[in-house]
Structures are given as structure tokens and as C-alpha cells.
Design a protein around this motif. Structure first.
Motif, PDB file in Angstrom:
ATOM      1  N   LYS A 162      24.902  31.091 137.270  1.00  0.00           N
ATOM      2  CA  LYS A 162      24.287  31.351 138.571  1.00  0.00           C
ATOM      3  C   LYS A 162      25.293  31.085 139.679  1.00  0.00           C
ATOM      4  O   LYS A 162      25.921  30.034 139.720  1.00  0.00           O
ATOM      5  CB  LYS A 162      23.065  30.443 138.760  1.00  0.00           C
ATOM      6  CG  LYS A 162      22.326  30.689 140.062  1.00  0.00           C
ATOM      7  CD  LYS A 162      21.120  29.783 140.181  1.00  0.00           C
ATOM      8  CE  LYS A 162      20.384  29.997 141.488  1.00  0.00           C
ATOM      9  NZ  LYS A 162      19.217  29.105 141.624  1.00  0.00           N
ATOM     10  N   ARG A 163      25.472  32.048 140.579  1.00  0.00           N
ATOM     11  CA  ARG A 163      26.433  31.881 141.665  1.00  0.00           C
ATOM     12  C   ARG A 163      25.937  30.851 142.678  1.00  0.00           C
ATOM     13  O   ARG A 163      24.771  30.780 142.974  1.00  0.00           O
ATOM     14  CB  ARG A 163      26.680  33.218 142.370  1.00  0.00           C
ATOM     15  CG  ARG A 163      27.496  34.196 141.538  1.00  0.00           C
ATOM     16  CD  ARG A 163      27.730  35.480 142.311  1.00  0.00           C
ATOM     17  NE  ARG A 163      28.551  36.410 141.580  1.00  0.00           N
ATOM     18  CZ  ARG A 163      29.876  36.430 141.613  1.00  0.00           C
ATOM     19  NH1 ARG A 163      30.509  35.550 142.359  1.00  0.00           N
ATOM     20  NH2 ARG A 163      30.563  37.308 140.923  1.00  0.00           N
ATOM     21  N   ARG A 164      26.881  30.092 143.209  1.00  0.00           N
ATOM     22  CA  ARG A 164      26.541  29.130 144.248  1.00  0.00           C
ATOM     23  C   ARG A 164      26.355  29.874 145.569  1.00  0.00           C
ATOM     24  O   ARG A 164      27.175  30.714 145.923  1.00  0.00           O
ATOM     25  CB  ARG A 164      27.645  28.094 144.392  1.00  0.00           C
ATOM     26  CG  ARG A 164      27.876  27.229 143.158  1.00  0.00           C
ATOM     27  CD  ARG A 164      28.869  26.127 143.490  1.00  0.00           C
ATOM     28  NE  ARG A 164      29.188  25.330 142.311  1.00  0.00           N
ATOM     29  CZ  ARG A 164      30.219  25.572 141.521  1.00  0.00           C
ATOM     30  NH1 ARG A 164      31.025  26.584 141.792  1.00  0.00           N
ATOM     31  NH2 ARG A 164      30.453  24.804 140.480  1.00  0.00           N
ATOM     32  N   PRO A 165      25.315  29.574 146.319  1.00  0.00           N
ATOM     33  CA  PRO A 165      25.124  30.227 147.618  1.00  0.00           C
ATOM     34  C   PRO A 165      26.175  29.752 148.613  1.00  0.00           C
ATOM     35  O   PRO A 165      26.733  28.665 148.477  1.00  0.00           O
ATOM     36  CB  PRO A 165      23.714  29.807 148.031  1.00  0.00           C
ATOM     37  CG  PRO A 165      23.494  28.499 147.320  1.00  0.00           C
ATOM     38  CD  PRO A 165      24.227  28.621 146.012  1.00  0.00           C
ATOM     39  N   THR A 166      26.461  30.575 149.599  1.00  0.00           N
ATOM     40  CA  THR A 166      27.410  30.245 150.659  1.00  0.00           C
ATOM     41  C   THR A 166      26.784  30.602 152.006  1.00  0.00           C
ATOM     42  O   THR A 166      25.785  31.331 152.054  1.00  0.00           O
ATOM     43  CB  THR A 166      28.716  31.040 150.502  1.00  0.00           C
ATOM     44  OG1 THR A 166      28.435  32.431 150.747  1.00  0.00           O
ATOM     45  CG2 THR A 166      29.296  30.878 149.108  1.00  0.00           C
ATOM     46  N   PRO A 167      27.359  30.126 153.115  1.00  0.00           N
ATOM     47  CA  PRO A 167      26.855  30.547 154.428  1.00  0.00           C
ATOM     48  C   PRO A 167      26.864  32.057 154.587  1.00  0.00           C
ATOM     49  O   PRO A 167      25.976  32.631 155.215  1.00  0.00           O
ATOM     50  CB  PRO A 167      27.826  29.858 155.402  1.00  0.00           C
ATOM     51  CG  PRO A 167      28.296  28.650 154.667  1.00  0.00           C
ATOM     52  CD  PRO A 167      28.410  29.081 153.233  1.00  0.00           C
ATOM     53  N   TYR A 168      27.853  32.727 154.001  1.00  0.00           N
ATOM     54  CA  TYR A 168      27.953  34.183 154.114  1.00  0.00           C
ATOM     55  C   TYR A 168      26.803  34.886 153.394  1.00  0.00           C
ATOM     56  O   TYR A 168      26.246  35.870 153.894  1.00  0.00           O
ATOM     57  CB  TYR A 168      29.300  34.636 153.557  1.00  0.00           C
ATOM     58  CG  TYR A 168      29.585  36.105 153.732  1.00  0.00           C
ATOM     59  CD1 TYR A 168      29.653  36.677 155.000  1.00  0.00           C
ATOM     60  CD2 TYR A 168      29.804  36.937 152.631  1.00  0.00           C
ATOM     61  CE1 TYR A 168      29.927  38.017 155.169  1.00  0.00           C
ATOM     62  CE2 TYR A 168      30.076  38.267 152.789  1.00  0.00           C
ATOM     63  CZ  TYR A 168      30.145  38.814 154.056  1.00  0.00           C
ATOM     64  OH  TYR A 168      30.412  40.148 154.216  1.00  0.00           O
ATOM     65  N   THR A 169      26.445  34.403 152.205  1.00  0.00           N
ATOM     66  CA  THR A 169      25.332  35.036 151.491  1.00  0.00           C
ATOM     67  C   THR A 169      24.020  34.826 152.242  1.00  0.00           C
ATOM     68  O   THR A 169      23.156  35.700 152.269  1.00  0.00           O
ATOM     69  CB  THR A 169      25.198  34.475 150.062  1.00  0.00           C
ATOM     70  OG1 THR A 169      25.044  33.049 150.121  1.00  0.00           O
ATOM     71  CG2 THR A 169      26.423  34.777 149.233  1.00  0.00           C
ATOM     72  N   ALA A 207      29.026  27.783 161.575  1.00  0.00           N
ATOM     73  CA  ALA A 207      28.700  26.386 161.301  1.00  0.00           C
ATOM     74  C   ALA A 207      27.192  26.186 161.199  1.00  0.00           C
ATOM     75  O   ALA A 207      26.709  25.374 160.410  1.00  0.00           O
ATOM     76  CB  ALA A 207      29.277  25.493 162.394  1.00  0.00           C
ATOM     77  N   MET A 208      26.427  26.942 162.007  1.00  0.00           N
ATOM     78  CA  MET A 208      24.968  26.862 161.946  1.00  0.00           C
ATOM     79  C   MET A 208      24.470  27.295 160.564  1.00  0.00           C
ATOM     80  O   MET A 208      23.596  26.661 159.970  1.00  0.00           O
ATOM     81  CB  MET A 208      24.347  27.754 163.019  1.00  0.00           C
ATOM     82  CG  MET A 208      22.826  27.788 162.987  1.00  0.00           C
ATOM     83  SD  MET A 208      22.121  29.170 163.909  1.00  0.00           S
ATOM     84  CE  MET A 208      22.550  30.562 162.851  1.00  0.00           C
ATOM     85  N   TYR A 209      25.043  28.407 160.032  1.00  0.00           N
ATOM     86  CA  TYR A 209      24.643  28.863 158.703  1.00  0.00           C
ATOM     87  C   TYR A 209      25.053  27.851 157.637  1.00  0.00           C
ATOM     88  O   TYR A 209      24.338  27.666 156.641  1.00  0.00           O
ATOM     89  CB  TYR A 209      25.260  30.233 158.407  1.00  0.00           C
ATOM     90  CG  TYR A 209      24.473  31.377 158.988  1.00  0.00           C
ATOM     91  CD1 TYR A 209      23.342  31.858 158.345  1.00  0.00           C
ATOM     92  CD2 TYR A 209      24.842  31.969 160.190  1.00  0.00           C
ATOM     93  CE1 TYR A 209      22.611  32.910 158.875  1.00  0.00           C
ATOM     94  CE2 TYR A 209      24.115  33.013 160.730  1.00  0.00           C
ATOM     95  CZ  TYR A 209      22.994  33.476 160.073  1.00  0.00           C
ATOM     96  OH  TYR A 209      22.261  34.508 160.611  1.00  0.00           O
ATOM     97  N   ALA A 210      26.196  27.181 157.828  1.00  0.00           N
ATOM     98  CA  ALA A 210      26.618  26.156 156.882  1.00  0.00           C
ATOM     99  C   ALA A 210      25.635  24.987 156.878  1.00  0.00           C
ATOM    100  O   ALA A 210      25.282  24.459 155.818  1.00  0.00           O
ATOM    101  CB  ALA A 210      28.029  25.680 157.239  1.00  0.00           C
ATOM    102  N   ARG A 211      25.175  24.593 158.069  1.00  0.00           N
ATOM    103  CA  ARG A 211      24.199  23.493 158.149  1.00  0.00           C
ATOM    104  C   ARG A 211      22.884  23.904 157.509  1.00  0.00           C
ATOM    105  O   ARG A 211      22.252  23.119 156.799  1.00  0.00           O
ATOM    106  CB  ARG A 211      23.985  23.095 159.611  1.00  0.00           C
ATOM    107  CG  ARG A 211      25.181  22.424 160.266  1.00  0.00           C
ATOM    108  CD  ARG A 211      24.790  21.765 161.578  1.00  0.00           C
ATOM    109  NE  ARG A 211      24.272  22.719 162.548  1.00  0.00           N
ATOM    110  CZ  ARG A 211      25.034  23.381 163.413  1.00  0.00           C
ATOM    111  NH1 ARG A 211      26.339  23.201 163.418  1.00  0.00           N
ATOM    112  NH2 ARG A 211      24.499  24.220 164.280  1.00  0.00           N
TER     113      ARG A 211
END
Length: 226
Positions: A162-169, A207-211
């Protein structure tokens, strides 16, 4: 233009079920209904949906050029934001909720337009979030087995596959309905457009998506069986 879901249904006649298993269909219906206002010349359409969050749709470059106070990074963008989950038994007073939402949206537009930033309490140093390049997108889209949502995730797979989610996804998932409406079934065009939108975002937004991703992962961890 800010209106709630009931007002949107009343004015446009769109069909919104509110059923959990019809979420994608509801998102699409709201996007199409909001598009009616965009075609009439509205620059930004914000639809609040109570516990289901909100959807915001923005017009094209020509329309934004007539409203100099709007941030250019919002051009052609569509985003869906989930509602913040409150602790159980929280007493809620919704008086002024719509006004508060509109105020927040206007402040966000002002900050994005002026380039001002607001420090986040407890925030750590921000790192640039990597994303696939246009060349990677082009080569992937030519593959007959190309899967858009998987390709948008540049992170390696876990041992379970299973792929790890990222802020981009997370960014892509929130814009998927708008990308599909804009590009149809052209997966290469969808990928390239999403990449352009992501690269146009400021480091504050990334950074907002990362949080938000960190919060989602923490929620999943808390809900995992011990």
C-alpha cells in the motif's frame, strides 16, 4: 458568492443526496451546479455543507483579471474541505457560522493576494514538498496500465504494497472532480494540469496539506485496533 447546500439545490435544482455512499456523485453535482454561477460571471463560488464541509469553485483567468484583489493562484481551482471534527458532547451554536466562514474566505483571499503569511503556533520549519515532474507525468500517462491516483503518489510502497499518502496525493484527491470535469478521460492532461496547479501553490498551502495529512494519519493511528 457564498451559499449553503440547501440554497444551491433551490436555485439550481441539482440533486444532492447526502448519502455517504453517494459522496462522489454529490461532489460532482455540486461542482456542476457551481459551474452555472461561474458561467454567469461569478469569480468564486463557496458552498457550505454543514458537517460535510464545503466546496469552493473558482473561475478562469479572464474573470479573475477583472477582480484585481483576487489571488491568481486560485484561478481555475476547485477544492473540497472536510469539516473539523469536534470532541463528543461539544455544545454547538451555529449563529453567525455563515458570516464567520465568509470572513475567513475573504481573509484567505487577501493573504494569498498580498503574499502575507500568518505564523502557525507549534509549527516546525517548512520543507519543500516534492512532486512528480511533467516528464514523469507524460511517460506515465502513455503507459496502458496508467492509474492516475497511484501515479500521483511519489512515495514508495509499504511492505504490504500500500502506497504511503503524501500532501500531493491529498491535494489531487480534493481536486479530482474538477480535473475530471475539465479534462474528461484524458489522464495525461489531468496529471499535467494537477502538477501545474500544485507547483503554482505557495509553500504555505503545501505546508497546510502536510499538516492535514499528519492529522489524518494520526486519526487513522488512533482508530487502529491495538
Amino acid at each position: 458568492l457564498h451559499l449553503n447546500e440547501d440554497e444551491l439545490v433551490c436555485l439550481t435544482g441539482c440533486d444532492v443526496t447526502g448519502e455517504p455512499d453517494m459522496q462522489q456523485e454529490d461532489d460532482y453535482a455540486i461542482g456542476v451546479a457551481a459551474g452555472l454561477f461561474l458561467r454567469c460571471g461569478v469569480a468564486v463560488v463557496a458552498v457550505t455543507r454543514g458537517s460535510r464541509g464545503c466546496s469552493i469553485c473558482c473561475n478562469d483567468e479572464d474573470r479573475f483579471a477583472r477582480s484585481k484583489a483576487l489571488p491568481t493562484s486560485w484561478i481555475d481551482c476547485t477544492v473540497k474541505l472536510n469539516a473539523m471534527e469536534l470532541p463528543p458532547n461539544t455544545i454547538i451554536n451555529t449563529n453567525g457560522a455563515g458570516d464567520a466562514f465568509t470572513s475567513g474566505l475573504l481573509v484567505a483571499a487577501m493573504l494569498r493576494h498580498t503574499g502575507m503569511t500568518v505564523p502557525v503556533r507549534g509549527g516546525s520549519a517548512r520543507k519543500k514538498t516534492p512532486s512528480p515532474t511533467p516528464d514523469d507525468a507524460a511517460s506515465a500517462a502513455n503507459d496502458a496500465s496508467f492509474d492516475l491516483k497511484s501515479a500521483l503518489d511519489p512515495s514508495p510502497a509499504t511492505p504490504s504494497g500500500k502506497r504511503r499518502p503524501t500532501p500531493y496525493t491529498l491535494f489531487m484527491r480534493e481536486h479530482y472532480v474538477a480535473l475530471r470535469a475539465r479534462c474528461g478521460d484524458d489522464k495525461k492532461a489531468m496529471f499535467l494540469r494537477c502538477h501545474e496547479m500544485w507547483e503554482a501553490e505557495s509553500e504555505d498551502v503545501k505546508a497546510m496539506y502536510a499538516r492535514k495529512l499528519l492529522e489524518d494519519l494520526e486519526d487513522e493511528s488512533d482508530g487502529a485496533p491495538g
